[in-house]
Design an enzyme around this catalytic site. Structure first.
Site, PDB file in Angstrom:
ATOM      1  N   GLU A 124    -112.487  75.155  52.684  1.00 21.74           N
ATOM      2  CA  GLU A 124    -112.136  75.928  53.880  1.00 21.74           C
ATOM      3  C   GLU A 124    -113.330  76.087  54.819  1.00 21.74           C
ATOM      4  OE1 GLU A 124    -110.924  79.823  52.524  1.00 21.74           O
ATOM      5  OE2 GLU A 124    -112.304  79.711  50.829  1.00 21.74           O
ATOM      6  N   ARG A 169    -107.048  82.356  42.349  1.00 23.09           N
ATOM      7  CA  ARG A 169    -108.279  82.306  43.142  1.00 23.09           C
ATOM      8  C   ARG A 169    -109.137  83.512  42.809  1.00 23.09           C
ATOM      9  NH1 ARG A 169    -107.821  82.278  49.558  1.00 23.09           N
ATOM     10  NH2 ARG A 169    -107.505  84.507  49.226  1.00 23.09           N
ATOM     11  N   ARG A 191    -109.394  82.955  65.760  1.00 21.01           N
ATOM     12  CA  ARG A 191    -107.957  82.785  65.959  1.00 21.01           C
ATOM     13  C   ARG A 191    -107.240  84.055  66.383  1.00 21.01           C
ATOM     14  NH1 ARG A 191    -108.639  82.347  60.222  1.00 21.01           N
ATOM     15  NH2 ARG A 191    -107.492  83.893  59.030  1.00 21.01           N
ATOM     16  N   HIS A 234     -98.576  96.286  58.910  1.00 25.57           N
ATOM     17  CA  HIS A 234     -97.622  96.833  57.945  1.00 25.57           C
ATOM     18  C   HIS A 234     -96.280  97.135  58.597  1.00 25.57           C
ATOM     19  CE1 HIS A 234    -100.622  98.196  54.618  1.00 25.57           C
ATOM     20  NE2 HIS A 234    -100.152  96.998  54.418  1.00 25.57           N
ATOM     21  N   ARG A 254    -103.728  85.344  45.192  1.00 26.98           N
ATOM     22  CA  ARG A 254    -104.843  86.000  45.878  1.00 26.98           C
ATOM     23  C   ARG A 254    -105.206  87.287  45.141  1.00 26.98           C
ATOM     24  NH1 ARG A 254    -101.316  84.367  50.270  1.00 26.98           N
ATOM     25  NH2 ARG A 254    -102.322  82.823  51.615  1.00 26.98           N
ATOM     26  N   ASP A 288    -108.770  79.032  57.557  1.00 24.47           N
ATOM     27  CA  ASP A 288    -110.209  79.180  57.761  1.00 24.47           C
ATOM     28  C   ASP A 288    -110.862  77.864  58.150  1.00 24.47           C
ATOM     29  OD1 ASP A 288    -110.589  81.865  57.497  1.00 24.47           O
ATOM     30  OD2 ASP A 288    -111.036  81.821  55.359  1.00 24.47           O
ATOM     31  N   CYS A 329    -102.879  75.026  50.730  1.00 27.80           N
ATOM     32  CA  CYS A 329    -102.270  76.351  50.568  1.00 27.80           C
ATOM     33  C   CYS A 329    -102.282  77.172  51.847  1.00 27.80           C
ATOM     34  CB  CYS A 329    -102.975  77.124  49.453  1.00 27.80           C
ATOM     35  SG  CYS A 329    -104.728  77.430  49.770  1.00 27.80           S
TER      36      CYS A 329
END
Length: 595
Positions: free
Chosen positions: A442, A342, A476, A199, A306, A466, A513
């Site tokens: 994914e 999604r 990752r 953040h 999302r 992913d 995406c």
């Protein structure tokens, strides 16, 4: 001004773009020392009352910070502090603290710190960057509450005001500390900890403060007031930059401003290739984007909405009506363009509130998440499906299932979608009866059966982040093996090609995406391999569109052929770089010296 001291270069992670230089100021964040003492049974009610008063005061302070951020930056950035308020309203955290007082007999500050630390330790065990970064939110709120209980000031960088323009370096910065920075004085930020998704980094980007995180060793050798240059594009920090470095970056800054102006000048023009192929650029949407910016982004729809952000900090699952209002407003705002929603990708890796799923997991990326969660909690799933269907009456909506691994999962999801349609029919509620259904590709198991999935889907969307992680067996966010997380691996390119080819053979469009879609080196290859459209963040639209308008689809296809023949990552990288430089031509001329 550069000094006679020897230049030192430190590498980190690019957090927020830009290049700045100036004197450095270090910001030390000491831990709050919390006393521990026994409280007699007859005074424990007073401790609980003091706790409640501290919670109220902390909520008031965070509300004030939120209002200041909203006025200074905007609603999107201010909404970060909604998560802080939810920490203070978490019944489990509050009840555990009160129970701790009863069981141990210690003072409320100490008990709260013990409970909060247990939460932080549990979240740190979750192998997901997003959740780990939310730990900083809990630390920030906990420190503020403890200071209020102890009657101390919660020190922020505000005490550094009046130092003039400077670069701020610290071990880390909390969101509230970043939010209250004096942007007239703080030119840049460098921290030892943090990631692109924290953040604090999001706030720095919103404040247009160049930022580099994950820089180790600088605090140990840097003197207060030493000259420092921060490159937020490449994640480099120069201590005592040489005159040559200063001159080089001066030229770079001028050229980058010019290039960005060129990109922005074509943002609203069609994304059409030189050989007249009209290509669709879509938006990835988190749910908090500014509506006017979305309308003026230059995108031709939303390729990925999302929905988990609607759920993530909820104390209970939002119902059909609440979700319907959100989806309907999004579709109305986009207008005639399509919106791909999604379904819920919530599970062990994106669930800081145990009350939503009942437990945490040791390996959430391979656990109870995505469509797996939805197919077990069909009541929650169908609430969402009905809300999506109802919103489809107001515009073009597609529904996308995440984390698909098998044909059976798609069939079950489609069956539940049909049940949701029948329930809306029984209520006389209109919806798009021909709503398109898609699967996220994914997981490798989905990639190798795209021909089978195509019989049950109207489109596919590749989540490259992913897919690469699972395909390469690479965490990752693990520093020791991050170098293996490389899209230039031939296995990645061949897998992408297989998915596109299967989609083409069965007339099922395949979108991308993931982050690769917004990378100007990779976008031409994805187009050449057969991507039907690219869905990218708002900040990538202008850059990718400018690139598309200067390339030929024919040339992108030949690029794909050459890349598929490569057997080394370096060869693939060289092909992509050469293609990009050829297409962009003189636009990049001034930047080559920088590289």
């Amino acid at each position: 001004m550069a000094t006679d001291k020897q230049e030192q270069i430190f590498e980190g992670i690019p957090g927020a773009p830009g290049v700045v230089h100036g004197p450095l100021v270090s910001f030390y964040q000491g831990e709050v020392e919390v006393p521990r003492y026994s409280v007699p049974p007859e005074r424990r009610e007073e401790e609980i009352a003091r706790f409640e008063q501290g919670l109220m005061e902390t909520r008031r302070q965070i509300s004030a910070i939120r209002a200041e951020v909203e006025e200074k930056v905007g609603e999107e950035e201010a909404s970060i502090f909604d998560a802080h308020q939810l920490v203070l309203e978490d019944r489990a955290l509050i009840e555990d603290t009160i129970r701790e007082v009863g069981e141990t007999g210690f003072n409320i500050e100490y008990c709260f710190q013990e409970v909060a630390n247990r939460y932080i330790e549990a979240f740190n065990q979750i192998d997901d960057e997003y959740i780990k970064e939310r730990v900083s939110d809990i630390r920030d709120v906990s420190k503020r509450l403890i200071c209020n209980l102890l009657g101390r000031d919660h020190k922020t960088h505000g005490s550094h005001h009046g130092l003039g323009e400077h670069i701020l370096i610290s071990v880390d910065l909390s969101p509230s500390e970043t939010a209250l920075l004096n942007v007239k004085e703080v030119l840049g930020i460098v921290t030892e900890q943090g990631s692109r998704t924290s953040h604090s980094v999001i706030m720095a980007r919103s404040l247009s403060i160049p930022c580099v995180v994950g820089v180790h060793g600088l605090l140990e050798v840097a003197d207060f007031g030493a000259e420092i240059l921060v490159d937020g594009y490449k994640g480099l920090v120069y201590l005592n930059p040489s005159p040559e470095t200063m001159e080089r970056y001066g030229r770079l800054a001028s050229e980058q401003r010019h290039v960005q102006e060129l990109f922005e000048s074509e943002r609203l023009l069609p994304s059409e290739t030189l050989d007249k192929f009209d290509y669709h650029l879509l938006l990835n949407v988190e749910g908090v984007e500014d509506k006017e910016q979305m309308r003026n982004s230059g995108a031709t729809g939303v390729g990925l909405f999302r929905t988990e952000n609607i759920f993530l900090y909820a104390r209970q699952f939002p119902g059909e009506e609440e979700q319907f209002a959100i989806y309907r407003d999004l579709v109305k705002n986009i207008g005639e363009h399509p919106v791909t929603i999604r379904t819920l990708d919530l599970g062990g890796d994106k669930n800081p509130h145990k009350s939503l799923t009942g437990y945490q997991e040791a390996n959430p990326f391979m656990g109870f998440r995505g469509i797996r969660f939805c197919l077990e909690h069909t009541d929650v799933f169908k609430d969402q499906l009905r809300a999506i269907l109802r919103a489809s009456h107001y515009g073009k909506i597609k529904v996308l299932y995440p984390m698909i691994c098998s044909v059976a999962e798609v069939k079950q999801s489609n069956d539940l979608l049909e049940e949701a349609k029948q329930e809306l029919d029984a209520r006389g509620i209109p919806y798009d009866k021909d709503i398109e259904r898609g699967a996220m590709i994914e997981v490798p198991s989905a990639a190798v059966i795209t021909d089978m999935l195509a019989d049950h889907c109207d489109f596919f969307s590749i989540g490259t982040n992913d897919l690469m992680q699972y395909l390469l067996a690479v965490d990752r966010i693990n520093d020791r093996i991050a170098y293996l997380y490389d899209p230039s691996q031939p296995s990645v390119v061949r897998t992408l090609n297989f998915i596109f080819q299967q989609g083409k053979m069965r007339n099922v469009p395949v979108s991308v995406c993931g982050e690769l879609a917004g990378d100007p080196l990779w976008a031409p290859l994805l187009i050449g391999l057969g991507a039907s459209d690219l869905s990218v963040s708002m900040g990538c639209i202008a850059n990718i569109k400018y690139l598309i308008r200067r390339m030929r689809l024919h040339d992108a296809k030949h690029l794909a052929i050459r890349v598929l023949r490569c057997d080394e990552p370096e060869q693939i990288q060289n092909e992509l770089q050469a293609f990009y430089e050829k297409v962009m031509g003189d636009t990049l001329k001034g930047l080559k010296a920088y590289d």
